[in-house]
Design a protein around this motif. Structure first.
Motif, PDB file in Angstrom:
ATOM      1  N   VAL A  48       0.838  -1.201   0.000  1.00  9.82           N
ATOM      2  CA  VAL A  48       0.000   0.000   0.000  1.00  9.82           C
ATOM      3  C   VAL A  48       0.876   1.255   0.000  1.00  9.82           C
ATOM      4  O   VAL A  48       0.696   2.156  -0.811  1.00  9.82           O
ATOM      5  CB  VAL A  48      -0.951   0.018   1.223  1.00  9.82           C
ATOM      6  CG1 VAL A  48      -1.763   1.317   1.247  1.00  9.82           C
ATOM      7  CG2 VAL A  48      -1.882  -1.194   1.184  1.00  9.82           C
ATOM      8  N   LYS A  49       1.854   1.293   0.894  1.00  8.33           N
ATOM      9  CA  LYS A  49       2.704   2.474   1.047  1.00  8.33           C
ATOM     10  C   LYS A  49       4.025   2.322   0.301  1.00  8.33           C
ATOM     11  O   LYS A  49       4.535   1.212   0.133  1.00  8.33           O
ATOM     12  CB  LYS A  49       3.004   2.692   2.530  1.00  8.33           C
ATOM     13  CG  LYS A  49       1.791   2.944   3.391  1.00  8.33           C
ATOM     14  CD  LYS A  49       2.100   2.751   4.881  1.00  8.33           C
ATOM     15  CE  LYS A  49       3.205   3.669   5.352  1.00  8.33           C
ATOM     16  NZ  LYS A  49       3.452   3.505   6.809  1.00  8.33           N
ATOM     17  N   GLU A  50       4.572   3.445  -0.119  1.00 11.29           N
ATOM     18  CA  GLU A  50       5.914   3.451  -0.705  1.00 11.29           C
ATOM     19  C   GLU A  50       6.932   3.115   0.375  1.00 11.29           C
ATOM     20  O   GLU A  50       6.898   3.652   1.475  1.00 11.29           O
ATOM     21  CB  GLU A  50       6.220   4.828  -1.293  1.00 11.29           C
ATOM     22  CG  GLU A  50       7.630   4.945  -1.859  1.00 11.29           C
ATOM     23  CD  GLU A  50       7.968   6.359  -2.299  1.00 11.29           C
ATOM     24  OE1 GLU A  50       9.167   6.688  -2.350  1.00 11.29           O
ATOM     25  OE2 GLU A  50       7.034   7.146  -2.578  1.00 11.29           O
ATOM     26  N   SER A  51       7.856   2.206   0.055  1.00 12.16           N
ATOM     27  CA  SER A  51       8.894   1.825   1.010  1.00 12.16           C
ATOM     28  C   SER A  51      10.052   1.190   0.261  1.00 12.16           C
ATOM     29  O   SER A  51       9.890   0.140  -0.362  1.00 12.16           O
ATOM     30  CB  SER A  51       8.336   0.833   2.049  1.00 12.16           C
ATOM     31  OG  SER A  51       9.358   0.413   2.920  1.00 12.16           O
ATOM     32  N   GLY A  52      11.217   1.832   0.306  1.00  7.55           N
ATOM     33  CA  GLY A  52      12.382   1.282  -0.393  1.00  7.55           C
ATOM     34  C   GLY A  52      12.129   1.191  -1.882  1.00  7.55           C
ATOM     35  O   GLY A  52      11.800   2.183  -2.544  1.00  7.55           O
ATOM     36  N   LYS A  53      12.248  -0.019  -2.420  1.00  6.22           N
ATOM     37  CA  LYS A  53      12.007  -0.242  -3.852  1.00  6.22           C
ATOM     38  C   LYS A  53      10.534  -0.420  -4.180  1.00  6.22           C
ATOM     39  O   LYS A  53      10.166  -0.460  -5.361  1.00  6.22           O
ATOM     40  CB  LYS A  53      12.800  -1.462  -4.317  1.00  6.22           C
ATOM     41  CG  LYS A  53      14.306  -1.280  -4.311  1.00  6.22           C
ATOM     42  CD  LYS A  53      15.002  -2.508  -4.867  1.00  6.22           C
ATOM     43  CE  LYS A  53      16.507  -2.306  -4.900  1.00  6.22           C
ATOM     44  NZ  LYS A  53      17.198  -3.501  -5.468  1.00  6.22           N
ATOM     45  N   ASP A  54       9.691  -0.562  -3.160  1.00  2.31           N
ATOM     46  CA  ASP A  54       8.253  -0.729  -3.383  1.00  2.31           C
ATOM     47  C   ASP A  54       7.616   0.641  -3.614  1.00  2.31           C
ATOM     48  O   ASP A  54       7.682   1.511  -2.733  1.00  2.31           O
ATOM     49  CB  ASP A  54       7.601  -1.415  -2.179  1.00  2.31           C
ATOM     50  CG  ASP A  54       8.195  -2.792  -1.904  1.00  2.31           C
ATOM     51  OD1 ASP A  54       8.752  -3.389  -2.847  1.00  2.31           O
ATOM     52  OD2 ASP A  54       8.094  -3.269  -0.757  1.00  2.31           O
ATOM     53  N   VAL A  55       7.003   0.827  -4.765  1.00  2.00           N
ATOM     54  CA  VAL A  55       6.541   2.167  -5.144  1.00  2.00           C
ATOM     55  C   VAL A  55       5.230   2.555  -4.472  1.00  2.00           C
ATOM     56  O   VAL A  55       4.911   3.747  -4.382  1.00  2.00           O
ATOM     57  CB  VAL A  55       6.414   2.296  -6.682  1.00  2.00           C
ATOM     58  CG1 VAL A  55       7.726   1.966  -7.354  1.00  2.00           C
ATOM     59  CG2 VAL A  55       5.303   1.415  -7.231  1.00  2.00           C
ATOM     60  N   GLY A  56       4.455   1.580  -4.013  1.00  2.00           N
ATOM     61  CA  GLY A  56       3.187   1.887  -3.353  1.00  2.00           C
ATOM     62  C   GLY A  56       2.060   2.133  -4.334  1.00  2.00           C
ATOM     63  O   GLY A  56       2.269   2.333  -5.535  1.00  2.00           O
ATOM     64  N   ILE A  57       0.837   2.125  -3.814  1.00  2.00           N
ATOM     65  CA  ILE A  57      -0.360   2.230  -4.659  1.00  2.00           C
ATOM     66  C   ILE A  57      -0.371   3.526  -5.473  1.00  2.00           C
ATOM     67  O   ILE A  57      -0.632   3.512  -6.682  1.00  2.00           O
ATOM     68  CB  ILE A  57      -1.642   2.135  -3.801  1.00  2.00           C
ATOM     69  CG1 ILE A  57      -1.858   0.690  -3.337  1.00  2.00           C
ATOM     70  CG2 ILE A  57      -2.868   2.607  -4.599  1.00  2.00           C
ATOM     71  CD1 ILE A  57      -3.080   0.489  -2.468  1.00  2.00           C
ATOM     72  N   ALA A  58      -0.115   4.667  -4.827  1.00  2.00           N
ATOM     73  CA  ALA A  58      -0.254   5.965  -5.512  1.00  2.00           C
ATOM     74  C   ALA A  58       0.639   6.051  -6.738  1.00  2.00           C
ATOM     75  O   ALA A  58       0.201   6.473  -7.821  1.00  2.00           O
ATOM     76  CB  ALA A  58       0.064   7.097  -4.545  1.00  2.00           C
ATOM     77  N   LYS A  59       1.892   5.634  -6.617  1.00  2.00           N
ATOM     78  CA  LYS A  59       2.825   5.747  -7.738  1.00  2.00           C
ATOM     79  C   LYS A  59       2.651   4.612  -8.749  1.00  2.00           C
ATOM     80  O   LYS A  59       2.882   4.814  -9.941  1.00  2.00           O
ATOM     81  CB  LYS A  59       4.261   5.799  -7.215  1.00  2.00           C
ATOM     82  CG  LYS A  59       4.569   7.101  -6.483  1.00  2.00           C
ATOM     83  CD  LYS A  59       6.029   7.213  -6.081  1.00  2.00           C
ATOM     84  CE  LYS A  59       6.307   8.586  -5.455  1.00  2.00           C
ATOM     85  NZ  LYS A  59       7.735   8.749  -5.060  1.00  2.00           N
TER      86      LYS A  59
END
Length: 581
Positions: free
Chosen positions: A51-62
């Motif tokens: 759900v949230k951006e974290s490290g290499k994980d871009v998250g839902i918004a992006k």
């Protein structure tokens, strides 16, 4: 005259060069002519509830922003997914995948393969996800064991028409689902051979017998694994095997192994988009309406490399914010600290994190020995504060403490399954020190097992053991056959960790090396008694009977050893071998 000849010669040479180059470097799909329809298929897989951006994980918004941007620039775009979309983070787990369902609807997802983790909360969730997200789950190889019919909560195929082009998708689940999700959840299901299912449905899609008519292009939308060598670019795995089987598909979308894959096997494009929304893959489909020929070019689009600069989509941002706000108080609660990183990589050997988790399991369940699968621990825990949210990331699956009594020989077999297992990774244990030798064949690597008090594990004695309900029922091919007094405590391991941290508050884990590499001692050959013998020289008056009495051995035995056919005939000076005790 000479100038005219020279000009013609150069013109001819240039025409020839252009023709040669046109063969050497074929036109891209995008440069196709007016008789060619272009449709883009983009796919992502193993999103695992990010759900949230974290490290290499871009998250839902992006992630939503990146997909929407592509669709804006390429109007004829179909969005699909390879499965394992919901389970994996606290925000998704606490809401049973609702944020991801909202995201999929915003993306305009039309179909998804069924991943093994789609079953983690029970198959009943699948129907609602599909309905609420406005897409179809596809699986042509999942059957109900009782009825022998395909399950009714997934469709075998779907035809999507885009710009007059009919694209048929065949859904395929990995047979590994039988042991890579909680076995009791899928025990009533049969996961049939993907190759046979793909062949059956590709023929149907191409024949025109289906109600939607004949598909122009056939894509396998799967949760089959694949891997690609970074140097040779060779693709291997379940998806590659499908490509080699010539089942009649034009391309294969793979998943499950969390790998970046883009290439061809047997001239068939195979793609996979890593994991956690860090990338997506593209199949650019060019269909010639005159020749009915299709050309598909695969591509891997990495989002993680530019995660900080990706724009946020407002609708995607609103989805994330909605669920963050609803769960914030619970997830941000600090339940303890650690003075060092609790490292973990299930394919890289025993971990400090695994030792801590199993120690807490044993303590909570009051068991001598604890065992858990490395794949159930999804991330390391960094030095500093440990929040409830972090523990949800660590153990997103609601696996419970499962106790039993297990005989030493069965304990050895169970642990052997997790010693450098290339498929499922390493096991994590506590309460028993195990020495292993990786040079030995799998299943015969353990050569010493001792308890904390230094006593050796008795192969015929029972010990109290705690594991998780996933493993206890056959998950990751762990076999607890022979166990007695089995009991599911129904206490999630994650809750046990939270409760223990609240009591301990500050962790300072010291590695105990419950799993220790060594060299298996050479087996000492069994010593057999050495036969003693004497050589007797026959004298005057001797006979076998008298010689036998002298050495306390039957005369017939002397005759047999010395190959004497006539027991009444021996010669003076003849040498006889006489065995003695």
């Amino acid at each position: 005259m000479f100038k005219q000849f020279k000009l013609k010669k150069w013109t001819s040479w240039l025409i020839t060069l252009v023709m040669v180059l046109s063969f050497a470097t074929p036109l891209t799909v995008s440069a196709a002519g007016e008789d060619t329809k272009i449709v883009n298929i983009i796919s992502f897989n193993d999103y695992h509830g990010i759900v949230k951006e974290s490290g290499k994980d871009v998250g839902i918004a992006k992630f939503v922003g990146a997909v929407k941007e592509f669709k804006k620039e390429n109007k004829n775009t179909i969005v699909v997914a390879g499965g394992d979309l919901y389970q994996g983070t606290a925000l998704s787990n606490l809401n049973y995948g609702a944020p991801i369902t909202d995201m999929l609807k915003e993306l305009g997802l039309v179909a998804s393969a069924l991943g093994n983790h789609e079953f983690d909360w029970g198959a009943d969730k699948i129907t609602n996800w599909s309905k609420d997200g406005g897409f179809d789950f596809l699986a042509s190889n999942i059957y109900d064991k009782k009825s022998g019919k395909p399950v009714d909560w997934a469709k075998p195929y779907k035809i999507v028409e885009m710009d007059g082009l009919k694209v048929g998708f065949i859904g395929l689940a990995t047979p590994e689902t039988t042991y890579k999700t909680k076995p009791t959840i899928v025990e009533g299901l049969e996961f049939r051979d993907p190759v046979k299912a793909a062949k059956e449905w590709s023929e149907k899609l191409r024949s025109g017998e289906l109600k939607e008519g004949k598909a122009d292009v056939v894509i396998a939308l799967t949760h089959l694994g694949s891997e690609q060598d970074s140097k040779t670019k060779e693709i291997t795995g379940e998806a590659a095997d499908l490509a080699k089987a010539n089942v009649g598909v034009d391309a294969i979308i793979s998943a499950h192994t969390h790998m970046p894959v883009s290439g061809k096997v047997n001239e068939i494009p195979v793609v996979q988009g890593n994991k956690n929304g860090r990338a997506y893959v593209k199949l650019e489909v060019a269909f010639n309406t005159k020749t009915n020929k299709v050309v598909i070019e695969p591509a891997f689009i990495d989002l993680s490399a530019a995660v900080k600069t990706l724009p946020e989509d407002e609708a995607g941002k609103a989805i994330a914010s909605k669920y963050e706000e609803a769960s914030k108080a619970k997830l941000d609660e600090v339940v303890g600290t650690t003075d060092k990183d609790l490292t973990h990589d299930r394919f890289n050997g025993p971990s400090l994190l695994g030792e801590w988790v199993t120690e807490v399991m044993a303590k909570t369940a009051n068991s001598q020995i604890a065992i858990t699968n490395g794949g159930g621990l999804r991330c390391p825990v960094e030095k500093g504060n440990i929040t409830v949210g972090k523990l949800y990331e660590l153990m997103p699956f609601d696996n419970t403490l499962f106790t039993m009594e297990l005989k030493g020989s069965d304990l050895k077999r169970v642990i052997e399954n997790g010693i450098d297992n290339k498929t499922i990774g390493w096991v994590a244990i506590s309460g028993v020190k195990v020495k292993y030798d990786l040079k030995q064949p799998m299943g015969d690597r353990i050569y010493e097992m001792t308890l904390k008090d230094g006593s050796k594990v008795d192969m015929n004695k029972y010990y109290t053991v705690v594991t998780n309900d996933f493993m206890a029922t056959g998950g990751d091919n762990y076999d607890f056959k022979g166990a007695k007094n089995l009991k599911d405590t129904n206490l999630p391991i994650r809750d046990a960790l939270i409760n223990d941290l609240r009591q301990v508050k500050n962790l300072s884990v010291v590695k105990a090396s419950f799993l220790e590499s060594g060299v298996k001692p050479a087996t000492t050959p069994e010593l057999k008694p050495v036969d003693k013998k004497v050589v007797y020289t026959v004298k005057a008056g001797d006979c076998l009977y008298l010689i036998g009495q002298k050495y306390n051995i039957p005369y017939k035995k002397i005759a047999e050893i010395n190959n004497i056919k006539n027991v009444d005939l021996i010669l003076i000076g003849q040498q006889l071998v006489i065995p003695v005790n």
